[in-house]
Enzyme design. Structure first.
Site, PDB file in Angstrom:
ATOM      1  N   MET A 112      -3.291   9.586  -7.483  1.00  0.00           N
ATOM      2  CA  MET A 112      -2.079  10.196  -8.060  1.00  0.00           C
ATOM      3  C   MET A 112      -2.377  11.649  -8.402  1.00  0.00           C
ATOM      4  O   MET A 112      -3.136  11.943  -9.327  1.00  0.00           O
ATOM      5  CB  MET A 112      -1.615   9.407  -9.287  1.00  0.00           C
ATOM      6  CG  MET A 112      -0.978   8.083  -8.899  1.00  0.00           C
ATOM      7  SD  MET A 112      -0.113   7.278 -10.242  1.00  0.00           S
ATOM      8  CE  MET A 112      -1.455   6.495 -11.084  1.00  0.00           C
ATOM      9  N   GLU A 113      -1.763  12.503  -7.621  1.00  0.00           N
ATOM     10  CA  GLU A 113      -1.956  13.943  -7.761  1.00  0.00           C
ATOM     11  C   GLU A 113      -1.482  14.393  -9.138  1.00  0.00           C
ATOM     12  O   GLU A 113      -0.404  13.997  -9.589  1.00  0.00           O
ATOM     13  CB  GLU A 113      -1.113  14.621  -6.677  1.00  0.00           C
ATOM     14  CG  GLU A 113      -1.706  15.870  -6.114  1.00  0.00           C
ATOM     15  CD  GLU A 113      -1.195  17.091  -6.845  1.00  0.00           C
ATOM     16  OE1 GLU A 113      -2.014  17.975  -7.124  1.00  0.00           O
ATOM     17  OE2 GLU A 113      -0.006  17.133  -7.142  1.00  0.00           O
ATOM     18  N   GLU A 117       4.997  -0.888  -7.520  1.00  0.00           N
ATOM     19  CA  GLU A 117       5.740  -1.626  -8.560  1.00  0.00           C
ATOM     20  C   GLU A 117       4.994  -2.822  -9.146  1.00  0.00           C
ATOM     21  O   GLU A 117       5.621  -3.808  -9.523  1.00  0.00           O
ATOM     22  CB  GLU A 117       7.110  -2.075  -8.032  1.00  0.00           C
ATOM     23  CG  GLU A 117       8.043  -0.936  -7.667  1.00  0.00           C
ATOM     24  CD  GLU A 117       8.429  -0.010  -8.827  1.00  0.00           C
ATOM     25  OE1 GLU A 117       8.656  -0.510  -9.941  1.00  0.00           O
ATOM     26  OE2 GLU A 117       8.476   1.222  -8.606  1.00  0.00           O
ATOM     27  N   GLN A 141      -9.968  11.783  -0.568  1.00  0.00           N
ATOM     28  CA  GLN A 141      -8.654  11.630   0.069  1.00  0.00           C
ATOM     29  C   GLN A 141      -8.206  12.946   0.711  1.00  0.00           C
ATOM     30  O   GLN A 141      -8.132  13.977   0.041  1.00  0.00           O
ATOM     31  CB  GLN A 141      -7.614  11.209  -0.974  1.00  0.00           C
ATOM     32  CG  GLN A 141      -6.249  10.969  -0.372  1.00  0.00           C
ATOM     33  CD  GLN A 141      -5.079  11.087  -1.351  1.00  0.00           C
ATOM     34  OE1 GLN A 141      -3.931  10.887  -0.963  1.00  0.00           O
ATOM     35  NE2 GLN A 141      -5.343  11.419  -2.592  1.00  0.00           N
ATOM     36  N   CYS A 167       2.536  10.977   1.299  1.00  0.00           N
ATOM     37  CA  CYS A 167       2.989  11.906   0.261  1.00  0.00           C
ATOM     38  C   CYS A 167       4.394  12.429   0.581  1.00  0.00           C
ATOM     39  O   CYS A 167       4.630  12.964   1.662  1.00  0.00           O
ATOM     40  CB  CYS A 167       2.016  13.068   0.127  1.00  0.00           C
ATOM     41  SG  CYS A 167       2.511  14.196  -1.178  1.00  0.00           S
ATOM     42  N   LYS A 175      -3.498   5.292   4.168  1.00  0.00           N
ATOM     43  CA  LYS A 175      -2.439   4.829   3.257  1.00  0.00           C
ATOM     44  C   LYS A 175      -1.102   5.314   3.799  1.00  0.00           C
ATOM     45  O   LYS A 175      -0.950   6.507   4.087  1.00  0.00           O
ATOM     46  CB  LYS A 175      -2.694   5.387   1.858  1.00  0.00           C
ATOM     47  CG  LYS A 175      -1.651   4.989   0.827  1.00  0.00           C
ATOM     48  CD  LYS A 175      -2.207   5.170  -0.573  1.00  0.00           C
ATOM     49  CE  LYS A 175      -1.206   4.876  -1.667  1.00  0.00           C
ATOM     50  NZ  LYS A 175      -0.299   5.982  -1.918  1.00  0.00           N
TER      51      LYS A 175
HETATM   52  C1  LIG Z   1       2.281  11.422  -9.887  1.00  0.00           C
HETATM   53  C2  LIG Z   1       1.959  10.720  -8.606  1.00  0.00           C
HETATM   54  C3  LIG Z   1       1.090  11.310  -7.695  1.00  0.00           C
HETATM   55  C4  LIG Z   1       0.762  10.663  -6.490  1.00  0.00           C
HETATM   56  N1  LIG Z   1      -0.153  11.221  -5.626  1.00  0.00           N
HETATM   57  C5  LIG Z   1      -0.516  10.562  -4.491  1.00  0.00           C
HETATM   58  C6  LIG Z   1      -1.523  11.057  -3.619  1.00  0.00           C
HETATM   59  O1  LIG Z   1      -2.165  12.097  -3.875  1.00  0.00           O
HETATM   60  N2  LIG Z   1      -1.815  10.363  -2.503  1.00  0.00           N
HETATM   61  C7  LIG Z   1      -1.170   9.200  -2.178  1.00  0.00           C
HETATM   62  O2  LIG Z   1      -1.483   8.589  -1.148  1.00  0.00           O
HETATM   63  N3  LIG Z   1      -0.228   8.687  -3.002  1.00  0.00           N
HETATM   64  C8  LIG Z   1       0.103   9.333  -4.136  1.00  0.00           C
HETATM   65  N4  LIG Z   1       1.016   8.792  -4.985  1.00  0.00           N
HETATM   66  C9  LIG Z   1       1.567   7.453  -4.693  1.00  0.00           C
HETATM   67  C10 LIG Z   1       0.722   6.368  -5.386  1.00  0.00           C
HETATM   68  O3  LIG Z   1      -0.593   6.354  -4.889  1.00  0.00           O
HETATM   69  C11 LIG Z   1       1.345   4.994  -5.187  1.00  0.00           C
HETATM   70  O4  LIG Z   1       1.384   4.735  -3.811  1.00  0.00           O
HETATM   71  C12 LIG Z   1       2.761   4.898  -5.751  1.00  0.00           C
HETATM   72  O5  LIG Z   1       2.837   5.459  -7.055  1.00  0.00           O
HETATM   73  C13 LIG Z   1       3.244   3.445  -5.788  1.00  0.00           C
HETATM   74  O6  LIG Z   1       2.417   2.680  -6.602  1.00  0.00           O
HETATM   75  P1  LIG Z   1       2.836   2.295  -8.125  1.00  0.00           P
HETATM   76  O7  LIG Z   1       4.232   1.723  -8.056  1.00  0.00           O
HETATM   77  O8  LIG Z   1       1.784   1.296  -8.532  1.00  0.00           O
HETATM   78  O9  LIG Z   1       2.810   3.556  -8.915  1.00  0.00           O
HETATM   79  C14 LIG Z   1       1.360   9.414  -6.186  1.00  0.00           C
HETATM   80  C15 LIG Z   1       2.237   8.833  -7.113  1.00  0.00           C
HETATM   81  C16 LIG Z   1       2.536   9.460  -8.307  1.00  0.00           C
HETATM   82  C17 LIG Z   1       3.473   8.783  -9.290  1.00  0.00           C
END
Ligand SMILES: Cc1cc2nc3c(=O)[nH]c(=O)nc-3n(C[C@H](O)[C@H](O)[C@H](O)COP(=O)(O)O)c2cc1C
Length: 323
Positions: free
Chosen positions: A15-16, A208, A75, A105, A146
């Site tokens: 998560m960036e 989710e 990554q 992304c 991913k």
């Molecule tokens: C703030 C934020 C930053 C994210 N940055 C990336 C990232 O750098 N690379 C990536 O593959 N997914 C990124 N994601 C997506 C998450 O890895 C994840 O796939 C997505 O939040 C769904 O999972 P969750 O419902 O458990 O949050 C980001 C999500 C959020 C909320």
């Protein structure tokens, strides 16, 4: 306590702007995670310099693991196979134990510059990128990918999953939404069994999972034994360990709260007190959503501290959380 589910693997989502070195280190101490990922390292038309690799991945100095031993994947995100492959190879030379490629992304700037979810429209490019990276790093180094379900068409997940496998990905994480869905619930876990029919590589279910109940439902629908937790882990830092321990209890504020002052201090040491204040507010906001119903004062506490600009004052305020 139930016996731990050894066969279940749980990864902390990249998560960036959230999952940086400090967060990875802290979550590694908290436990329950089998692997983590850096924030995305964007690659354009040239190899990423060492300074940038070290900035995104300080774990390169500790054998590619957090201080408490969790493996961290480097990554990368971009659209040009060779610079991506050269950058990945350099990260491995510096100590990365694995590479993760981001094809999910949704950020406009990233997609405008040819990377992330826009590639989901071009399975051949996904295959080429994975294959080029795979070829450039030693065979024993895992390369994972991913994806989202698609850019706007969820059916693309089937073709893109096959493309990633054909390119040599050792594992595929699927964020079960299209780019167009952004982060809008639900996550469409039901696509995963169809993907699993098309590929032999392990598939990781993502999206989710906020509670043990969500995990159990996701496991039932997907048949997966590997999961990735993103925002759910920020909202409940012990979710991964409770899943592993088959512990269906609710998150416990009395345990979680201690980590806030720790997180502030670690972030201040690592970057700066102002950075620590910003990141701690971000996390406190997420926690106040989780625990606000049981502890309504937490919401007013968050509203009070969110306007503080002096990190020393902020630090004093959150010191109340120390046991
Ligand atoms: C703030 C934020 C930053 C994210 N940055 C990336 C990232 O750098 N690379 C990536 O593959 N997914 C990124 N994601 C997506 C998450 O890895 C994840 O796939 C997505 O939040 C769904 O999972 P969750 O419902 O458990 O949050 C980001 C999500 C959020 C909320």
């Amino acid at each position: 306590m139930n016996s731990p589910q050894k066969s279940v693997k749980i990864y902390l989502a990249p998560m960036e702007g959230v999952v940086d070195w400090v967060t990875r280190d802290m979550y590694s101490r908290i436990g329950g995670f089998d692997q983590m990922v850096t924030e995305f390292i964007r690659v354009t038309d040239r190899v990423v310099v060492d300074e940038v690799l070290y900035r995104y991945m300080p774990e390169l100095k500790t054998g590619g693991r957090t201080l408490t031993g969790t493996v961290v994947l480097a990554q990368f995100l971009g659209g040009q196979p060779q610079p991506l492959a050269d950058s990945a190879a350099r990260a491995v030379e510096l100590g990365a134990l694995g590479i993760d490629l981001n094809f999910g992304c949704p950020a406009k700037t990233v997609n405008r510059h040819d990377g992330g979810a826009t590639l989901l429209k071009f399975p051949d490019r996904i295959e080429n990128i994975v294959a080029t990276v795979r070829k450039n790093v030693p065979a024993h180094v895992p390369v994972s990918a991913k994806i989202r379900l698609g850019f706007d068409d969820p059916k693309m997940c089937l073709i893109n999953a096959q493309a990633a496998e054909a390119g040599g990905a050792h594992r595929l994480t699927v964020h079960c939404r299209t780019k167009t869905d952004m982060y809008k619930p639900p996550a469409y876990w039901e696509w995963i069994p169809q993907i699993k029919e098309k590929v032999k590589i392990p598939v990781v279910a993502n999206g989710e999972i906020w509670s043990y109940k969500d995990y159990a439902k996701c496991a039932l629908i997907t048949g997966c034994d590997q999961f990735m937790l993103g925002r759910g882990a920020m909202a409940d830092p012990f979710l991964a360990s409770r899943i592993k321990n088959k512990d269906e209890s609710l998150p416990d504020w009395e345990i979680v709260k201690n980590w806030l002052p720790y997180f502030f201090d670690a972030s201040a040491d690592y970057v700066s007190p102002h950075f620590a204040q910003a990141r701690s507010k971000q996390w406190l906001r997420q926690l106040s959503l989780t625990f606000g119903e049981a502890y309504p004062w937490l919401l007013s506490f968050f509203n009070e501290v969110k306007v503080i600009t002096d990190p020393n004052l902020f630090k004093e305020k959150i010191a109340v959380f120390k046991n």
